[in-house]
Design an enzyme around this catalytic site. Sequence first.
Site, PDB file in Angstrom:
ATOM      1  CG  ASP A 141      -4.582   5.069   7.662  1.00  0.00           C
ATOM      2  OD1 ASP A 141      -3.608   5.779   7.991  1.00  0.00           O
ATOM      3  OD2 ASP A 141      -4.549   4.258   6.718  1.00  0.00           O
ATOM      4  CG  HIS A 193      -1.624   3.467   4.763  1.00  0.00           C
ATOM      5  ND1 HIS A 193      -2.775   2.915   5.288  1.00  0.00           N
ATOM      6  CD2 HIS A 193      -1.001   2.464   4.089  1.00  0.00           C
ATOM      7  CE1 HIS A 193      -2.852   1.636   4.938  1.00  0.00           C
ATOM      8  NE2 HIS A 193      -1.782   1.341   4.214  1.00  0.00           N
ATOM      9  CB  SER A 243      -0.941   0.006   1.209  1.00  0.00           C
ATOM     10  OG  SER A 243      -0.214  -0.120   2.423  1.00  0.00           O
TER      11      SER A 243
END
Length: 336
Positions: free
Chosen positions: A241, A244, A79
């Site tokens: 979040d 990240h 990611s």
Amino acid sequence: MSERMLRALTTRRIVTAAAFGGGGLTVLGGLTFALLVAEARLARKIIQGSASLLPPVTDGLYGRWLPGDPISFVMLGDSTAAGIGVHEPEETAAGLLASGLAASAGRPVRLTNVAVSGSRSEALREQVSQALKAEPEIAVIMIGANDVTARVAAAESVRHLEEAVRRLRAAGSEVVVGTCPDLGSVEPLMQPLRWIAQRTSRQLAAAQTVVVVRAGGRTVSLGDLLGRDFAIEPGEFFSADRYHPSSRGYGAAAAALLPSVSAALGLEPEARFGEGVLPIYLAAASAAEKPGTEVTARGGNGMSRWVTLLRRTGGAAPARPSSDGSTLPEVAPGVV
């Protein structure tokens, strides 16, 4: 025996097990696994389900007004390589690296991003197959965090990474790997999970360094690159979040990687401060402790037991391009 030597011996044991198929080797015991799983469930509730989000589309031509044939650049990994946590292509690590590389080379850069959110190292086999279609001159891999959270044995994880680097190198691509970040720097993780995550992440990062250099690539330690800044400005370096990176966080990662990417392509060398030549296992253990440290084979010989450990002065993070393209080359997503 010094603590660094002990870490080096641990790294050697992990990589040796990988070479001889030691799939049963794990870096955590059973009781610790149970605790890790319990606390990880709590951490997942705090992290706001960002794994299901779509990353920005970063594929395209960067610095399209520059002369010359485009440099083919591929991004692989999880990611963080895909760019989860930000909304614009030029905020991602891939976009920033492509823009910075175009500025450094004075040539356009064609970016192909095959990274997939949630990927573990085993996913690199398919990603490399996709990446090779772009005939890359340079490949950057960011992988490892999901191997840690999924409790994949480091020996298994690095086997996949080594295979990926060897395939890319065999196709003529230079390879730079941003090693596993220090998951102990992520805010939602609590003790003792934070300590366990830190220890496991750094052991995997060290093992990654050994196999990548052995396969002909070079590594840059990302470590707790964001964690130190996060402690000072918690709202700036991580996205909503809290897991990240934010645009500033990706900028820090890109700034650490870009000098090594440029050096791998033989562009003008950046000024650098080296720590000299060390045995590969000792260098890997040391790099895992110092974010921004590059490890590369001495004299380009990946089979050497001796490697060069250095810190490049990469300067500030690549800036976002202005509306008229007067700073760094702006992204042109979808231009093929």
